[in-house]
Design a protein around this motif. Structure first.
Motif, PDB file in Angstrom:
ATOM      1  N   VAL A 219       0.841  -1.209   0.000  1.00 18.83           N
ATOM      2  CA  VAL A 219       0.000   0.000   0.000  1.00 18.83           C
ATOM      3  C   VAL A 219       0.872   1.254   0.000  1.00 18.83           C
ATOM      4  CG1 VAL A 219      -1.637   1.352   1.363  1.00 18.83           C
ATOM      5  CG2 VAL A 219      -1.993  -1.101   1.077  1.00 18.83           C
ATOM      6  N   ILE A 220       1.885   1.270   0.861  1.00 17.89           N
ATOM      7  CA  ILE A 220       2.784   2.438   0.930  1.00 17.89           C
ATOM      8  C   ILE A 220       3.474   2.650  -0.412  1.00 17.89           C
ATOM      9  CG2 ILE A 220       4.861   3.393   2.013  1.00 17.89           C
ATOM     10  CD1 ILE A 220       4.084   1.866   4.563  1.00 17.89           C
ATOM     11  N   ALA A 221       3.968   1.561  -1.016  1.00 17.41           N
ATOM     12  CA  ALA A 221       4.641   1.674  -2.314  1.00 17.41           C
ATOM     13  C   ALA A 221       3.672   2.157  -3.390  1.00 17.41           C
ATOM     14  CB  ALA A 221       5.242   0.331  -2.707  1.00 17.41           C
ATOM     15  N   GLY A 222       2.430   1.668  -3.332  1.00 16.92           N
ATOM     16  CA  GLY A 222       1.430   2.085  -4.311  1.00 16.92           C
ATOM     17  C   GLY A 222       1.069   3.553  -4.178  1.00 16.92           C
ATOM     18  N   VAL A 223       0.905   4.009  -2.948  1.00 18.29           N
ATOM     19  CA  VAL A 223       0.605   5.429  -2.717  1.00 18.29           C
ATOM     20  C   VAL A 223       1.770   6.295  -3.193  1.00 18.29           C
ATOM     21  CG1 VAL A 223       0.222   7.169  -0.929  1.00 18.29           C
ATOM     22  CG2 VAL A 223      -0.979   4.976  -0.806  1.00 18.29           C
TER      23      VAL A 223
END
Length: 509
Positions: A219-223
């Motif tokens: 999620v962090i990488a996607g954001v």
């Protein structure tokens, strides 16, 4: 083997509408629970066992085995689609399953996982039916020496799952081993690295760490990609699923992986205290080691999914072997099943094969039915599951975040675990950024406590003389296989590096 009784038992189970209905309900519930990160098969069985109190033995066993088998497959759904293993036994499935989803092959990955889980479960059920007393006798010869070397054998797999850099894989594994030292020493009850925090006395909970490293990190990488404008539109799946089962060509390709995975899963599952968490990584490393193209493993191939999913459902049959033959549960789920048997007035053990043989054969049939129901549920749901990756990433990431945090909280109903999940999400994101593999951390977390406890126990029993290990032939056998795995993995990695260098030089020309 009483063949007439075996066939009549299968007829009684497959001819009972109540047993079929309860097993199907269990399989459907297991798939749904397993697909939610943090909701393990053990938790599913524990949650639904009260519903079996008023039933006869076989319908209640069918319900619980349906949850067990369904939960094992269900964990692969979130592992493939959102990079978050629903169950610890699905942790190795994402190594190839998630890359397949990113390539637009989510439906294919799900169908391979479903078919492999079914076949692995059938292999486990068949071995349980025909070889259970023999396998149980071997499993019960395992002392602290054999369990120690089994853990060492499992840790030898680290090189196979380290990706491009073995050094970075070993660093990740060492980090995972360090995490195992947090909490109260299981042998001498001394506090280690708790820093006065009461919630750390029990150590770091495995599920929140698992969810953090994979789901929250993703999620962090996607954001980050969305903010930077680098979120690829190609990652949105446009795959049209025309069939729910793999095609003939794919089945022929993955058959050797399914067979080996099912056998490995069954025999490791039969060892009390081992289970699917270890079996999936061992199966993955073994199949990668004998592959003609090891460089393709981890890039998104059906073989990797088949090797792990057949192993984790093979464990369902394997774990039942010591339960029925010796009255010793093979894992946490069969420990709950042991309670269900006792509540019905039946004590599992050697005498079951004398006084309760019809019941034993009906349990064999119920496990086969549970795998069949799991396949049907998977076929009905694969198209629905695959649509998850077609959602816009801006919608998908918040959903993953909420489900992940709820999953982390649900294990111990503890807000501290949510914090652990978030912290390891950041750690996982940073490690991905600098290309440190995450799977070795999980393997170390699974095997670290097992390795430490059995090493201390072995040394205590042998007055500190580690050389006494030579008197345990099974342990020595595991050690020899571990050395062989390390050598084969190193040779494969060398081959992969040479191939990559050759491809790079051709590209420069």
């Amino acid at each position: 083997m009483d063949w007439s009784l075996l066939f009549s038992s299968y007829g009684d189970v497959f001819g009972s509408l109540q047993v079929i209905l309860m097993t199907f309900i269990g399989a459907a519930g297991g798939v749904l629970l397993g697909a939610i990160p943090g909701m393990t098969a053990t938790m599913g069985v524990a949650l639904l066992i009260p519903f079996s109190f008023g039933m006869d033995l076989i319908p209640s066993v069918g319900l619980l085995l349906g949850i067990y088998c369904g939960g094992m497959y269900g964990g692969s759904i979130s592992a493939i689609l959102i990079h978050a293993p629903g169950t610890p036994a699905a942790a190795a499935t994402l190594l190839d399953g998630y890359p397949m989803a990113k390539k637009g092959e989510a439906g294919k990955a799900l169908s391979v996982a479903m078919f492999s889980s079914f076949c692995g479960g059938v292999i486990g059920a068949l071995i349980m039916t025909f070889l259970s007393p023999m396998v149980a006798k071997v499993a019960m010869k395992f002392t602290s020496a054999e369990m120690l070397m089994l853990a060492v054998f499992g840790l030898s797999v680290i090189i196979s799952i380290s990706g491009k850099s073995i050094a970075k894989g070993l660093i990740s594994a060492f980090f995972g081993m360090l995490l195992c030292t947090v909490g109260v020493d299981p042998t001498y009850s001394r506090q280690r690295f708790t820093f006065g925090v009461k919630s750390l006395k029990g150590g770091l909970s495995f599920i929140p760490v698992l969810i953090g490293l994979f789901a929250i990190a993703e999620v962090i990488a996607g954001v980050e990609r969305i903010i930077a404008g680098r979120e690829s539109a190609q990652e949105k799946s446009t795959e049209k699923i025309t069939r729910v089962l793999p095609d003939g060509k794919t089945i022929r390709k993955i058959t050797p992986n399914i067979l080996s995975g099912g056998i490995i899963g069954t025999f490791i599952g039969a060892i009390p205290g081992a289970g699917g968490d270890i079996a999936v990584f061992v199966s993955y490393a073994f199949n990668k080691g004998i592959s003609k193209h090891p460089e393709k493993w981890g890039t998104g191939i059906p073989n990797g999914v088949a090797a792990t999913e057949s192993a984790n459902n093979g464990c369902s049959g394997g774990a039942m072997i010591p339960l029925l033959s010796l009255g010793v549960p093979g894992d946490s789920v069969t420990a709950i099943l042991l309670g269900a048997f006792i509540m019905k007035g039946i004590t599992p053990g050697p005498m079951m094969y004398v006084s309760e043989l019809p019941t034993v054969y009906k349990v064999f049939a119920a496990l086969m039915l549970a795998n069949l129901c799991m396949l049907i549920v998977g076929c009905l749901g694969v198209r629905i599951f695959a649509k998850i990756v077609s959602l816009e990433k801006k919608v998908l990431y918040p959903i993953i975040l909420i489900i992940s945090l709820l999953g982390a909280f649900s294990i111990n109903k503890n807000v501290f675990d949510v914090g652990v999940c978030v912290v390891f999400g950041v750690i996982g994101w940073l490690m991905n950024k600098y290309e440190f593999p995450l799977s070795p951390i999980l393997l170390a977390l699974i095997l670290g406590p097992m390795c430490e406890q059995n090493f201390v126990r072995f040394m205590d029993l042998n007055n500190g003389n580690f050389g006494a290990i030579v008197h345990y032939p099974i342990a020595i056998g595991f050690f020899v296989v571990a050395v062989a795995v390390v050598i084969i993995s190193l040779l494969n990695q060398r081959k992969i590096n040479k191939t990559e260098k050759a491809n790079a030089s051709m590209g420069m020309e």
